[in-house]
Design an enzyme around this catalytic site. Structure first.
Site, PDB file in Angstrom:
ATOM      1  N   PRO A   2       5.549  20.646  19.084  1.00  0.00           N
ATOM      2  CA  PRO A   2       4.495  19.796  18.502  1.00  0.00           C
ATOM      3  C   PRO A   2       3.327  19.645  19.476  1.00  0.00           C
ATOM      4  O   PRO A   2       3.520  19.365  20.658  1.00  0.00           O
ATOM      5  CB  PRO A   2       5.195  18.451  18.288  1.00  0.00           C
ATOM      6  CG  PRO A   2       6.659  18.728  18.392  1.00  0.00           C
ATOM      7  CD  PRO A   2       6.799  19.928  19.275  1.00  0.00           C
ATOM      8  N   GLU A   3       2.114  19.894  18.988  1.00  0.00           N
ATOM      9  CA  GLU A   3       0.904  19.721  19.793  1.00  0.00           C
ATOM     10  C   GLU A   3       0.088  18.576  19.177  1.00  0.00           C
ATOM     11  O   GLU A   3       0.577  17.878  18.295  1.00  0.00           O
ATOM     12  CB  GLU A   3       0.111  21.039  19.822  1.00  0.00           C
ATOM     13  CG  GLU A   3       0.928  22.208  20.378  1.00  0.00           C
ATOM     14  CD  GLU A   3       0.148  23.528  20.422  1.00  0.00           C
ATOM     15  OE1 GLU A   3      -1.086  23.494  20.498  1.00  0.00           O
ATOM     16  OE2 GLU A   3       0.803  24.586  20.363  1.00  0.00           O
TER      17      GLU A   3
END
Ligand code: ZN
Length: 274
Positions: A2-3
Site C-alpha cells: 500500500p502506498e
C-alpha cells in the site's frame, strides 16, 4: 504494498465509521505487530479510549485518542484493515482485532507479518523524519528542485525514499516517471527545470487519479469494506499489468532492478538523454 493512494483511501473510508467509536477490546493473534510500548501496556492504555480522528502521513495512519496519545499503524508490504461485524471469524492471516462500539471490529490482516502498530504520545517520534507530502500545498516545483539539487541517487530511488518525499513507493514512482518521460536511472541532481516541473505535476496527477480509483489492488490491498481498488487498471507501465508494450509508442516495456526494486519503464519514451 500500500502506498499513499491506498492508505489515503483506507483513511477516507474508515473515518465515518470509526471516529467517535470507543475501543472496547483488543485481540492480538501475533504480539509482534505491537512495536511500542509493551503488549500489556499497549492493550491496557488503549482499552476504553475513544477514537477522535484519523489522518494519514506518508504511508502511516494516525488515529487520535481521547488521552491525546496516538495509535499509529503501518501496513508495510501486505497489511490491510478490514471493518467487519465483530462476530466474523478471523482468518489465519488476521494478526489483531480492535473491537469497537456497535459490535464492529477493525481486523488487521497481514500475511507476511511485517505490519506494525505504535501507541505513542507524539506522532513525530515515528513519522518525524518523513519528507514533504506530495499532495499538500507546500509541495511546489521549487521545493522539489531544492530537494533534488546535487543529489546523486537515481531519481527512482529518491522518489521511493520516504525521507525525500512521503508516501510514494514502487508502483507510483514508475507511473510518475513514465508520465514525466524521465528515465528512472537519471540522477536526481541532473534533472532540468522543465523535467522537474513535469515530474512534479506527474506525481500529483498519478496520485490523485489513483485516489479517485480507491487505490490499486495489485497484491493483497483491499479497502476496509473488503472491496478492491481499481487504480491498477489505469497503470501504463507499473508491473506491466495491462500490456508488455508501451501504450504510447508500442516499444516493449523494460524491467531493471534499481536498489533491489523491479522498475518498469519505456526505453523509448523515457530515454536516458536529457
Ligand atoms: Zn514508449
Amino acid at each position: 504494498m500500500p502506498e499513499l493512494p491506498e492508505v489515503e483511501t483506507i483513511k477516507n473510508e474508515l473515518l465515518p465509521h470509526i471516529v467517535g467509536c470507543h475501543i472496547t477490546g483488543i485481540t492480538l493473534f501475533w504480539d509482534g505487530i505491537v512495536r511500542q510500548p509493551s503488549v500489556e501496556e499497549f492493550c491496557s492504555r488503549l482499552l476504553g479510549q475513544e477514537i477522535t480522528g484519523i489522518i494519514r502521513r506518508g504511508k502511516y495512519l494516525i488515529l487520535g485518542l481521547t488521552s491525546s496519545e496516538v495509535l499509529i499503524i503501518h501496513l508495510k508490504m501486505t497489511g490491510s484493515l478490514l471493518l467487519k461485524p465483530a462476530s466474523v471469524e478471523p482468518d489465519k492471516f488476521t494478526r489483531a482485532i480492535l473491537h469497537l462500539d456497535k459490535e464492529t471490529g477493525l481486523y488487521f490482516r497481514d500475511p507476511r507479518k511485517l505490519g506494525a502498530m505504535w501507541l505513542v504520545e507524539d506522532a513525530n517520534s515515528i513519522t518525524g523524519k518523513l519528507g514533504p507530502e506530495p499532495l499538500e500545498a507546500g509541495f511546489t516545483p521549487q521545493l522539489l528542485a531544492q530537494r533534488l539539487n546535487n543529489r546523486t541517487a537515481p531519481i527512482k530511488a529518491l522518489l521511493c525514499d520516504q525521507t525525500f518525499i512521503a508516501g510514494i513507493g514502487n508502483m507510483y514512482a514508475d507511473e510518475a516517471l513514465f508520465a514525466a518521460k524521465i528515465h528512472p536511472l537519471r540522477l536526481g541532481g541532473s534533472l532540468s527545470r522543465k523535467e522537474i516541473e513535469r515530474l512534479h505535476s506527474s506525481v500529483q496527477q498519478v496520485l490523485w487519479s489513483a485516489i479517485g480509483n480507491k487505490g490499486a489492488s495489485v497484491d493483497t490491498y483491499l479497502r476496509p469494506s473488503g472491496e478492491i481498488g481499481t487504480a491498477h487498471f489505469q497503470f501504463q507501465v507499473a508491473h506491466r499489468l495491462n500490456s508488455k508494450f508501451c501504450p504510447v509508442c508500442s516499444t516493449p516495456i523494460e524491467r531493471i532492478p534499481i536498489r533491489n526494486r523491479g522498475t518498469y519503464f519505456c526505453p523509448n519514451c523515457q530515454s536516458h538523454q536529457v
